[in-house]
Write a protein that holds these residues in place. Structure first.
Motif, PDB file in Angstrom:
ATOM      1  N   GLU A   1       0.837  -1.204   0.000  1.00  0.00           N
ATOM      2  CA  GLU A   1       0.000   0.000   0.000  1.00  0.00           C
ATOM      3  C   GLU A   1       0.870   1.251   0.000  1.00  0.00           C
ATOM      4  OE1 GLU A   1      -3.555   2.140  -0.130  1.00  0.00           O
ATOM      5  OE2 GLU A   1      -3.086   0.051  -0.565  1.00  0.00           O
ATOM      6  N   GLU A   2       1.939   1.217   0.804  1.00  0.00           N
ATOM      7  CA  GLU A   2       2.858   2.357   0.838  1.00  0.00           C
ATOM      8  C   GLU A   2       3.484   2.570  -0.545  1.00  0.00           C
ATOM      9  OE1 GLU A   2       6.746   3.897   3.377  1.00  0.00           O
ATOM     10  OE2 GLU A   2       6.323   1.759   3.289  1.00  0.00           O
ATOM     11  N   GLN A   3       3.880   1.466  -1.196  1.00  0.00           N
ATOM     12  CA  GLN A   3       4.476   1.565  -2.536  1.00  0.00           C
ATOM     13  C   GLN A   3       3.458   2.095  -3.538  1.00  0.00           C
ATOM     14  OE1 GLN A   3       7.668   1.178  -3.261  1.00  0.00           O
ATOM     15  NE2 GLN A   3       7.205   1.837  -5.325  1.00  0.00           N
ATOM     16  N   ARG A   4       2.201   1.631  -3.430  1.00  0.00           N
ATOM     17  CA  ARG A   4       1.152   2.097  -4.331  1.00  0.00           C
ATOM     18  C   ARG A   4       0.932   3.601  -4.145  1.00  0.00           C
ATOM     19  NH1 ARG A   4      -3.774   3.540  -4.427  1.00  0.00           N
ATOM     20  NH2 ARG A   4      -4.206   3.205  -2.225  1.00  0.00           N
ATOM     21  N   ILE A   5       0.904   4.041  -2.877  1.00  0.00           N
ATOM     22  CA  ILE A   5       0.711   5.470  -2.596  1.00  0.00           C
ATOM     23  C   ILE A   5       1.885   6.277  -3.135  1.00  0.00           C
ATOM     24  CG2 ILE A   5       0.622   7.163  -0.718  1.00  0.00           C
ATOM     25  CD1 ILE A   5      -1.038   5.050   0.853  1.00  0.00           C
ATOM     26  N   ARG A   6       3.113   5.772  -2.914  1.00  0.00           N
ATOM     27  CA  ARG A   6       4.296   6.482  -3.432  1.00  0.00           C
ATOM     28  C   ARG A   6       4.237   6.609  -4.955  1.00  0.00           C
ATOM     29  NH1 ARG A   6       8.905   6.807   0.194  1.00  0.00           N
ATOM     30  NH2 ARG A   6       8.403   5.717   2.121  1.00  0.00           N
ATOM     31  N   THR A   7       3.814   5.527  -5.601  1.00  0.00           N
ATOM     32  CA  THR A   7       3.708   5.547  -7.062  1.00  0.00           C
ATOM     33  C   THR A   7       2.648   6.558  -7.496  1.00  0.00           C
ATOM     34  OG1 THR A   7       4.395   3.234  -7.186  1.00  0.00           O
ATOM     35  CG2 THR A   7       3.231   4.117  -9.101  1.00  0.00           C
TER      36      THR A   7
ATOM     37  N   VAL B   1       1.636   9.182  -5.834  1.00  0.00           N
ATOM     38  CA  VAL B   1       2.146  10.534  -5.571  1.00  0.00           C
ATOM     39  C   VAL B   1       3.145  10.936  -6.657  1.00  0.00           C
ATOM     40  CG1 VAL B   1       3.597  11.891  -3.991  1.00  0.00           C
ATOM     41  CG2 VAL B   1       1.713  10.500  -3.086  1.00  0.00           C
ATOM     42  N   ARG B   2       4.020  10.010  -7.026  1.00  0.00           N
ATOM     43  CA  ARG B   2       5.015  10.293  -8.073  1.00  0.00           C
ATOM     44  C   ARG B   2       4.320  10.604  -9.397  1.00  0.00           C
ATOM     45  NH1 ARG B   2       8.573   6.685  -6.497  1.00  0.00           N
ATOM     46  NH2 ARG B   2       7.394   5.011  -7.431  1.00  0.00           N
ATOM     47  N   GLU B   3       3.295   9.779  -9.725  1.00  0.00           N
ATOM     48  CA  GLU B   3       2.561  10.021 -10.967  1.00  0.00           C
ATOM     49  C   GLU B   3       1.817  11.350 -10.914  1.00  0.00           C
ATOM     50  OE1 GLU B   3       0.111   6.552 -11.371  1.00  0.00           O
ATOM     51  OE2 GLU B   3       1.794   5.299 -12.050  1.00  0.00           O
ATOM     52  N   ALA B   4       1.198  11.663  -9.776  1.00  0.00           N
ATOM     53  CA  ALA B   4       0.477  12.940  -9.630  1.00  0.00           C
ATOM     54  C   ALA B   4       1.458  14.106  -9.746  1.00  0.00           C
ATOM     55  CB  ALA B   4      -0.253  12.989  -8.294  1.00  0.00           C
ATOM     56  N   SER B   5       2.629  13.948  -9.145  1.00  0.00           N
ATOM     57  CA  SER B   5       3.649  14.996  -9.231  1.00  0.00           C
ATOM     58  C   SER B   5       4.096  15.182 -10.683  1.00  0.00           C
ATOM     59  CB  SER B   5       4.839  14.617  -8.352  1.00  0.00           C
ATOM     60  OG  SER B   5       5.874  15.547  -8.479  1.00  0.00           O
ATOM     61  N   HIS B   6       4.285  14.083 -11.382  1.00  0.00           N
ATOM     62  CA  HIS B   6       4.684  14.150 -12.795  1.00  0.00           C
ATOM     63  C   HIS B   6       3.596  14.826 -13.632  1.00  0.00           C
ATOM     64  CE1 HIS B   6       6.891  13.118 -16.351  1.00  0.00           C
ATOM     65  NE2 HIS B   6       5.894  12.373 -16.831  1.00  0.00           N
ATOM     66  N   ARG B   7       2.328  14.463 -13.367  1.00  0.00           N
ATOM     67  CA  ARG B   7       1.222  15.106 -14.091  1.00  0.00           C
ATOM     68  C   ARG B   7       1.179  16.597 -13.776  1.00  0.00           C
ATOM     69  NH1 ARG B   7      -1.475  10.294 -12.732  1.00  0.00           N
ATOM     70  NH2 ARG B   7      -2.524  11.295 -10.968  1.00  0.00           N
ATOM     71  N   THR B   8       1.420  16.934 -12.511  1.00  0.00           N
ATOM     72  CA  THR B   8       1.421  18.351 -12.116  1.00  0.00           C
ATOM     73  C   THR B   8       2.491  19.115 -12.881  1.00  0.00           C
ATOM     74  OG1 THR B   8       0.631  17.772  -9.915  1.00  0.00           O
ATOM     75  CG2 THR B   8       1.667  19.934 -10.158  1.00  0.00           C
ATOM     76  N   VAL B   9       3.677  18.513 -12.988  1.00  0.00           N
ATOM     77  CA  VAL B   9       4.765  19.160 -13.750  1.00  0.00           C
ATOM     78  C   VAL B   9       4.341  19.309 -15.207  1.00  0.00           C
ATOM     79  CG1 VAL B   9       7.116  18.807 -14.635  1.00  0.00           C
ATOM     80  CG2 VAL B   9       6.627  18.433 -12.212  1.00  0.00           C
ATOM     81  N   ASN B  10       3.713  18.282 -15.776  1.00  0.00           N
ATOM     82  CA  ASN B  10       3.254  18.357 -17.172  1.00  0.00           C
ATOM     83  C   ASN B  10       2.203  19.450 -17.343  1.00  0.00           C
ATOM     84  OD1 ASN B  10       4.944  16.305 -17.959  1.00  0.00           O
ATOM     85  ND2 ASN B  10       3.364  14.713 -17.885  1.00  0.00           N
ATOM     86  N   VAL B  11       1.270  19.537 -16.374  1.00  0.00           N
ATOM     87  CA  VAL B  11       0.234  20.578 -16.441  1.00  0.00           C
ATOM     88  C   VAL B  11       0.882  21.952 -16.328  1.00  0.00           C
ATOM     89  CG1 VAL B  11      -1.733  21.578 -15.189  1.00  0.00           C
ATOM     90  CG2 VAL B  11      -1.664  19.110 -15.642  1.00  0.00           C
ATOM     91  N   GLN B  12       1.848  22.089 -15.408  1.00  0.00           N
ATOM     92  CA  GLN B  12       2.541  23.371 -15.253  1.00  0.00           C
ATOM     93  C   GLN B  12       3.259  23.746 -16.549  1.00  0.00           C
ATOM     94  OE1 GLN B  12       5.061  22.741 -11.843  1.00  0.00           O
ATOM     95  NE2 GLN B  12       3.574  23.628 -10.416  1.00  0.00           N
ATOM     96  N   GLU B  13       3.906  22.772 -17.179  1.00  0.00           N
ATOM     97  CA  GLU B  13       4.598  23.033 -18.453  1.00  0.00           C
ATOM     98  C   GLU B  13       3.585  23.440 -19.522  1.00  0.00           C
ATOM     99  OE1 GLU B  13       6.862  19.516 -19.354  1.00  0.00           O
ATOM    100  OE2 GLU B  13       8.427  20.013 -17.911  1.00  0.00           O
ATOM    101  N   ALA B  14       2.434  22.744 -19.543  1.00  0.00           N
ATOM    102  CA  ALA B  14       1.398  23.083 -20.516  1.00  0.00           C
ATOM    103  C   ALA B  14       0.865  24.492 -20.263  1.00  0.00           C
ATOM    104  CB  ALA B  14       0.262  22.054 -20.463  1.00  0.00           C
TER     105      ALA B  14
END
Length: 143
Positions: free
Chosen positions: A95-101, A103-116
């Motif tokens: 569960e911790e690994q799933r949450i970390r993944t 969070v990492r994916e959400a952070s990556h999407r956030t960076v992509n949205v910010q770039e967009a």
């Protein structure tokens, strides 16, 4: 008279010897009966002691088996508890690994949205600059 006394004494002596022989025989019979009775009682007591010993050994064996069974159950319960704890720890880790993944994916999407967004702002700014430039040149051409 002495002879009669002597004969009488001999008779008495024979009677006494006969009585003694009878008494000795009777004592021997009683002694043999007592020895037989004692041997029978000793044999019965020995047999009873053997039965009691066997019963006690059986009880001790059953108690040992019960103790081994209880020890086995305790070990099994410990293993189950350890397995459940391990399983629970593994679930928590997954569960911790799933949450970390996530969070990492959400952070990556956030960076992509910010770039967009930055790209859209840059494009909008560029479009605005071009529009101003066009309007300026139109104003210059009209004048």
């Amino acid at each position: 008279e002495r002879e009669i006394d002597f004969i009488s004494a001999v008779d008495e002596l024979e009677k006494a010897e006969l009585q003694k022989t009878c008494s000795v025989s009777r004592c021997e019979e009683l002694l043999m009966a007592a020895e037989q009775s004692c041997a029978q009682q000793l044999g019965a007591a020995w047999d009873e002691a053997e039965r009691a010993k066997v019963q006690e050994e059986d009880r001790a064996s059953r108690a040992e088996e019960l103790a081994e069974t209880l020890e086995g159950q305790a070990l099994c319960a410990e293993e189950v508890a350890a397995s459940e704890k391990s399983s629970q720890v593994q679930r928590f880790q997954r569960e911790e690994q799933r949450i970390r993944t996530a969070v990492r994916e959400a952070s990556h999407r956030t960076v992509n949205v910010q770039e967009a967004i930055h790209e859209a702002i840059h494009y909008s700014q560029k479009s605005l600059d071009e529009l101003y430039s066009y309007l300026y040149s139109m104003g210059q051409n009209s004048a």
